[in-house]
Design a protein around this motif. Structure first.
Motif, PDB file in Angstrom:
ATOM      1  N   SER A  31      34.062  36.189  60.497  1.00 20.65           N
ATOM      2  CA  SER A  31      35.234  35.365  60.812  1.00 20.65           C
ATOM      3  C   SER A  31      35.884  34.792  59.547  1.00 20.65           C
ATOM      4  CB  SER A  31      34.863  34.230  61.764  1.00 20.65           C
ATOM      5  OG  SER A  31      34.050  33.284  61.128  1.00 20.65           O
ATOM      6  N   ALA A  34      38.146  37.397  58.337  1.00 16.96           N
ATOM      7  CA  ALA A  34      39.290  37.524  59.250  1.00 16.96           C
ATOM      8  C   ALA A  34      40.297  36.401  59.001  1.00 16.96           C
ATOM      9  CB  ALA A  34      38.807  37.493  60.695  1.00 16.96           C
ATOM     10  N   LYS A  35      39.787  35.187  58.800  1.00 17.68           N
ATOM     11  CA  LYS A  35      40.688  34.041  58.578  1.00 17.68           C
ATOM     12  C   LYS A  35      41.510  34.215  57.303  1.00 17.68           C
ATOM     13  CE  LYS A  35      38.306  30.243  60.907  1.00 17.68           C
ATOM     14  NZ  LYS A  35      37.450  29.060  60.716  1.00 17.68           N
ATOM     15  N   TYR A 108      18.291  41.870  71.975  1.00 20.90           N
ATOM     16  CA  TYR A 108      19.142  40.787  72.487  1.00 20.90           C
ATOM     17  C   TYR A 108      18.576  39.436  72.065  1.00 20.90           C
ATOM     18  CZ  TYR A 108      20.746  44.648  75.303  1.00 20.90           C
ATOM     19  OH  TYR A 108      21.223  45.864  75.690  1.00 20.90           O
ATOM     20  N   VAL A 157      24.286  33.743  70.350  1.00 17.88           N
ATOM     21  CA  VAL A 157      23.897  34.972  71.053  1.00 17.88           C
ATOM     22  C   VAL A 157      24.075  36.157  70.107  1.00 17.88           C
ATOM     23  CG1 VAL A 157      24.607  34.075  73.309  1.00 17.88           C
ATOM     24  CG2 VAL A 157      26.223  35.384  71.965  1.00 17.88           C
ATOM     25  N   ARG A 158      23.321  37.219  70.388  1.00 16.39           N
ATOM     26  CA  ARG A 158      23.437  38.440  69.592  1.00 16.39           C
ATOM     27  C   ARG A 158      23.019  39.603  70.483  1.00 16.39           C
ATOM     28  NH1 ARG A 158      19.706  37.442  65.559  1.00 16.39           N
ATOM     29  NH2 ARG A 158      18.147  38.629  66.686  1.00 16.39           N
ATOM     30  N   ALA A 159      23.667  40.713  70.331  1.00 22.23           N
ATOM     31  CA  ALA A 159      23.302  41.889  71.121  1.00 22.23           C
ATOM     32  C   ALA A 159      23.464  43.145  70.289  1.00 22.23           C
ATOM     33  CB  ALA A 159      24.178  41.983  72.362  1.00 22.23           C
ATOM     34  N   GLU A 160      22.566  44.095  70.535  1.00 20.68           N
ATOM     35  CA  GLU A 160      22.674  45.376  69.845  1.00 20.68           C
ATOM     36  C   GLU A 160      23.699  46.212  70.605  1.00 20.68           C
ATOM     37  OE1 GLU A 160      19.497  48.743  69.511  1.00 20.68           O
ATOM     38  OE2 GLU A 160      19.186  47.333  67.865  1.00 20.68           O
ATOM     39  N   VAL A 161      24.795  46.547  69.934  1.00 17.18           N
ATOM     40  CA  VAL A 161      25.865  47.291  70.605  1.00 17.18           C
ATOM     41  C   VAL A 161      25.778  48.786  70.322  1.00 17.18           C
ATOM     42  CG1 VAL A 161      27.461  45.371  70.834  1.00 17.18           C
ATOM     43  CG2 VAL A 161      27.433  46.665  68.721  1.00 17.18           C
ATOM     44  N   MET A 167      25.969  42.612  67.039  1.00 15.31           N
ATOM     45  CA  MET A 167      27.039  41.645  66.821  1.00 15.31           C
ATOM     46  C   MET A 167      26.631  40.366  67.524  1.00 15.31           C
ATOM     47  SD  MET A 167      30.361  43.992  67.529  1.00 15.31           S
ATOM     48  CE  MET A 167      31.550  43.017  66.632  1.00 15.31           C
ATOM     49  N   GLY A 168      27.099  39.257  66.993  1.00 12.33           N
ATOM     50  CA  GLY A 168      26.772  37.993  67.643  1.00 12.33           C
ATOM     51  C   GLY A 168      27.491  36.828  67.006  1.00 12.33           C
ATOM     52  N   TRP A 169      27.489  35.740  67.703  1.00 13.01           N
ATOM     53  CA  TRP A 169      28.098  34.530  67.134  1.00 13.01           C
ATOM     54  C   TRP A 169      27.152  33.346  67.282  1.00 13.01           C
ATOM     55  CZ3 TRP A 169      28.229  31.012  70.930  1.00 13.01           C
ATOM     56  CH2 TRP A 169      28.510  31.426  72.229  1.00 13.01           C
ATOM     57  N   VAL A 171      27.362  28.942  67.182  1.00 12.14           N
ATOM     58  CA  VAL A 171      28.051  27.668  66.987  1.00 12.14           C
ATOM     59  C   VAL A 171      27.178  26.874  66.019  1.00 12.14           C
ATOM     60  CG1 VAL A 171      28.760  25.522  68.101  1.00 12.14           C
ATOM     61  CG2 VAL A 171      29.070  27.706  69.272  1.00 12.14           C
ATOM     62  N   PHE A 204      31.735  27.683  63.392  1.00 10.26           N
ATOM     63  CA  PHE A 204      31.576  28.886  64.179  1.00 10.26           C
ATOM     64  C   PHE A 204      31.400  30.076  63.237  1.00 10.26           C
ATOM     65  CE2 PHE A 204      33.645  32.648  65.952  1.00 10.26           C
ATOM     66  CZ  PHE A 204      32.879  32.820  67.080  1.00 10.26           C
ATOM     67  N   TYR A 206      30.628  34.411  63.065  1.00 12.47           N
ATOM     68  CA  TYR A 206      30.615  35.681  63.796  1.00 12.47           C
ATOM     69  C   TYR A 206      29.929  36.707  62.902  1.00 12.47           C
ATOM     70  CZ  TYR A 206      32.668  38.356  67.623  1.00 12.47           C
ATOM     71  OH  TYR A 206      32.863  39.077  68.771  1.00 12.47           O
TER      72      TYR A 206
ATOM     73  N   ILE B  11      30.294  39.137  74.215  1.00 11.62           N
ATOM     74  CA  ILE B  11      30.234  38.517  72.889  1.00 11.62           C
ATOM     75  C   ILE B  11      31.615  38.425  72.254  1.00 11.62           C
ATOM     76  CG2 ILE B  11      29.446  38.955  70.519  1.00 11.62           C
ATOM     77  CD1 ILE B  11      26.756  39.694  71.712  1.00 11.62           C
ATOM     78  N   PHE B  19      36.490  31.001  68.253  1.00 11.08           N
ATOM     79  CA  PHE B  19      37.159  31.218  66.974  1.00 11.08           C
ATOM     80  C   PHE B  19      38.556  30.603  66.993  1.00 11.08           C
ATOM     81  CE2 PHE B  19      39.782  33.994  64.220  1.00 11.08           C
ATOM     82  CZ  PHE B  19      39.182  33.709  63.021  1.00 11.08           C
TER      83      PHE B  19
END
Lengths: 263, 155
Positions: A31, A34-35, A108, A157-161, A167-169, A171, A204, A206, B11, B19
């Motif tokens: 993120s 991205a910002k 996960y 949270v995080r998950a194998e895609v 990917m996960g984020w 707080v 936050f 990502y 997600i 965000f």
């Protein structure tokens, strides 16, 4: 004369195990990059490394660099201040996966992290303008270095895609321990922390993460056996008679003595 | 594969909401001016006594009055000059003029990121004339945005 006689009943349960992949993880925080595309005065690069300690806990180390400038205007003709900072930061701690191993499968994560953070930064304020009854005055703060310390709670949270790509984020709930600049010149922006004028700073992150399995751990998700211990302390003569009777009366013992088979 | 896709969508959506929410700008809601806060007392009884008429202005600032013959709601707020270490005022209490001068040191203080910086002061000495004023007692030398009485004026 007394004698302790123990009768131990053993029930063997069906064993259920899973092969849990223990992993190293390398990643970066997306993120901040991205910002930067729409907010050129803020650049943040952050790398991520973690290693599973077991199926529930993993150790984590994060390193990053921030370059930030911020000009605050009261209106178009009145620049309140111009703040510039850059520095490195490090965070280390543990992540706790609240999912059971059978559900997380090493892919996960729903959990919480605890981290300690340290930030080494340099800041300068070329212009501070103040206006009151006596008119407008200006001052400045030359380049100064400082160390800041903070702690962080990070539900996420995080998950194998895809295979080994997650990917996960998270707080980030950050609490300042020491801004390193004294109470009057708290940092407007503290690398790795955020708004340093507040003792609490939410954030936050990502993450995009590449996983490297290094070991497979066999995890028993149902106990192999359960023991029932029944101890009686009785007189020898009485025991002999009573045990003969009671052992014959107990269905469990009777089955064990006769069959010896698990149930 | 289907399960991974579901996880991916959850997600992405939940993360995007957080965000976008993190980009909101906040406005200033805090006090940013550090005034000398002065309360008035009767010199004979020592009890609070608000003047019926108060006029206050800085010396060399006669055209810009801080208070203009008003009955104030205490405390009186007296702004110090940032660019020097002293500030002098004419204070007219019920039609009688006096002068008060403060000698102080100043330093910069960050209020919040949104509100910016304020100038705080530490009062060193207070000088005053004694036409209407009997005495001035310094209660708190630190001049900040906190709502704390700094001086007591007995008249």
């Amino acid at each position: 004369m007394c004698l302790v006689i123990s009768s131990i009943t053993t029930r063997t349960l069906a064993q259920d195990t899973i092969q849990f992949p223990m992993k190293f993880r390398l990643g970066f925080e997306a993120s901040g990059s991205a910002k930067y595309f729409y907010e050129k005065d803020r650049a943040n690069l952050e790398g991520y490394f973690s290693a599973d300690i077991n199926e529930k806990f993993s150790g984590i180390f994060i390193a990053g660099r921030s370059d930030y400038s911020y000009a605050r205007y009261r209106d178009s003709s009145f620049l309140m201040y111009d703040y510039r900072t850059k520095g490195f930061y490090f965070r280390t701690g543990i992540d706790v996966n609240l999912l059971k191993p059978a559900r997380s499968q090493g892919k996960y994560f729903i959990g919480i992290g605890f981290r300690y953070g340290i930030s080494h930064f340099t800041y300068e304020i070329p212009i501070i303008t103040h206006e009151n009854y006596w008119g407008r005055s200006q001052t400045s703060v030359s380049s100064t270095s400082a160390w800041a310390h903070f702690v962080e709670l990070t539900p996420g949270v995080r998950a194998e895609v895809f295979k080994n790509l997650s990917m996960g984020w998270t707080v980030s709930l950050r609490k300042m321990i020491d801004p390193g600049t004294g109470s009057d010149m708290k940092p407007v922006y503290l690398p790795g922390y955020g708004n340093g004028s507040k003792s609490f700073s939410p954030g936050f992150s990502y993450f995009i993460i590449w996983s490297i399995p290094f070991k497979t751990k066999r995890i028993i998700i149902q106990p192999k056996e359960e023991e029932e211990v029944d101890e009686t302390d009785q007189n020898q003569n009485q025991n002999q008679n009573q045990n003969q009777n009671s052992d014959m009366m107990r269905p469990g013992n009777f089955r064990q003595q006769n069959s010896g088979a698990p149930f | 594969m289907r399960r991974s896709l579901q996880a991916f969508v959850v997600i992405i959506i939940s993360g995007s909401c957080l965000f976008l929410n993190s980009c909101l700008e906040v406005t200033c809601i805090d006090e940013t001016e550090a005034y000398v806060k002065a309360n008035f007392y009767s010199y004979s009884t020592g009890k609070p006594l608000v003047p019926d008429s108060l006029t206050l202005y800085g010396i060399d600032m006669e055209n810009v009055l801080i208070y203009d013959s008003v009955k104030i709601t205490p405390p009186a707020l007296i702004p110090l000059r940032d660019s020097t270490n002293h500030a002098a005022f004419v204070i007219r209490i019920n039609g009688v003029n006096d002068t008060i001068e403060f000698i102080y040191s100043s330093y910069t203080h960050l209020v919040t990121k949104e509100c910016g910086y304020s100038t705080y002061h530490n009062i060193d000495t207070t000088y005053f004339t004694k036409h209407a004023i009997d005495s001035i007692s310094t209660k708190n030398k630190s001049i900040t945005t906190d709502n704390v009485e700094n001086i007591s004026i007995y008249y």
